[in-house]
Enzyme design. Structure first.
Site, PDB file in Angstrom:
ATOM      1  N   ASN A   1       9.564  25.659  28.156  1.00 49.64           N
ATOM      2  CA  ASN A   1      10.318  26.921  28.346  1.00 49.64           C
ATOM      3  C   ASN A   1       9.578  28.056  28.550  1.00 49.64           C
ATOM      4  O   ASN A   1       8.231  28.262  28.403  1.00 49.64           O
ATOM      5  CB  ASN A   1      11.402  27.020  27.601  1.00 49.64           C
ATOM      6  CG  ASN A   1      12.845  27.674  28.297  1.00 49.64           C
ATOM      7  OD1 ASN A   1      12.547  28.627  29.297  1.00 49.64           O
ATOM      8  ND2 ASN A   1      14.136  27.281  28.002  1.00 49.64           N
TER       9      ASN A   1
ATOM     10  N   ARG B   1       9.630  21.554   6.816  1.00 50.75           N
ATOM     11  CA  ARG B   1       9.972  20.453   5.832  1.00 50.75           C
ATOM     12  C   ARG B   1      11.240  19.730   6.176  1.00 50.75           C
ATOM     13  O   ARG B   1      11.895  20.118   7.215  1.00 50.75           O
ATOM     14  CB  ARG B   1      10.293  20.914   4.397  1.00 50.75           C
ATOM     15  CG  ARG B   1       9.243  21.941   3.901  1.00 50.75           C
ATOM     16  CD  ARG B   1       9.198  21.668   2.425  1.00 50.75           C
ATOM     17  NE  ARG B   1       8.286  22.711   1.607  1.00 50.75           N
ATOM     18  CZ  ARG B   1       7.044  22.481   1.718  1.00 50.75           C
ATOM     19  NH1 ARG B   1       6.419  21.428   2.268  1.00 50.75           N
ATOM     20  NH2 ARG B   1       6.302  23.441   0.969  1.00 50.75           N
TER      21      ARG B   1
ATOM     22  N   HIS C   1     -10.788  28.183  12.656  1.00 50.57           N
ATOM     23  CA  HIS C   1     -11.813  29.076  12.104  1.00 50.57           C
ATOM     24  C   HIS C   1     -12.276  28.657  10.729  1.00 50.57           C
ATOM     25  O   HIS C   1     -11.335  28.136  10.051  1.00 50.57           O
ATOM     26  CB  HIS C   1     -11.439  30.574  12.045  1.00 50.57           C
ATOM     27  CG  HIS C   1     -10.914  31.049  13.428  1.00 50.57           C
ATOM     28  ND1 HIS C   1     -11.918  31.415  14.489  1.00 50.57           N
ATOM     29  CD2 HIS C   1      -9.593  31.208  13.862  1.00 50.57           C
ATOM     30  CE1 HIS C   1     -11.130  31.846  15.725  1.00 50.57           C
ATOM     31  NE2 HIS C   1      -9.949  31.623  15.328  1.00 50.57           N
TER      32      HIS C   1
END
Length: 182
Positions: free
Chosen positions: A83, A178, A113
């Site tokens: 979308n 979770r 990084h």
């Protein structure tokens, strides 16, 4: 190894390398054309997806605006739907399985990084691939972090931050995401 080879291998690399900068510039030009063609027909837009991405399966739809690093590392299965306003940082492979639906404003981020601040200060970075299975539903505003695999038929709640792999058929939500309760 070139910086591009290092990038694609998931090793430390410098994004300011001239070859990578040229690849990013090509992707930026493609995105400008693609995003500017929002009113074009479905067939023309799909042809543009096939031109700019590593793979665009039959019936794949990506609504504008869409942003990515390189495009060539993005592989969409058949009938994938992204979308409005999705961002894919594709310094390494991003694979999205057939029939997956991705809500507005979702970010799929392979770029990472070094944890060592000296290496970061020197401009080093690396990537970890992301694999999203078939028939997955990712709610608007979710973030999928580097190295995550999402199994087939999973659901990611809107606004979730996915930091770990998600099992096939699981529903996860929250920050960090979770498993949903009952």
């Amino acid at each position: 190894m070139t910086q591009k080879e290092r990038m694609l291998a998931g090793e430390l690399y410098r994004a300011d390398d001239p070859e990578l900068s040229a690849d990013a510039a090509r992707a930026a030009a493609w995105m400008a054309r693609y995003n500017g063609a929002a009113g074009a027909g479905a067939e023309d837009r799909h042809a543009m997806l096939a031109e700019g991405l590593g793979q665009a399966g039959a019936g794949a739809v990506v609504r504008s605006p869409f942003h990515c690093d390189y495009g060539c590392n993005i592989h969409l299965g058949e009938r994938v739907f992204l979308n409005f306003g999705c961002v894919i940082l594709d310094v390494v492979r991003v694979e999205i399985g057939a029939g997956t639906q991705i809500g507005p404003g979702v970010q799929i981020l392979t770029a990472d990084h070094p944890r060592d601040p000296a290496l970061r200060a020197e401009g080093w970075e690396f990537g970890r691939p992301i694999r999203i299975g078939a028939n997955v539903w990712i709610g608007g505003g979710a973030l999928i972090l580097p190295g995550v695999t999402i199994g087939d038929d999973a659901i990611i709640g809107a606004g979730s931050v996915v930091t770990r792999d998600v099992a096939r058929g699981a529903t996860v939500m929250g920050n960090p995401a979770r498993p949903a309760r009952g």
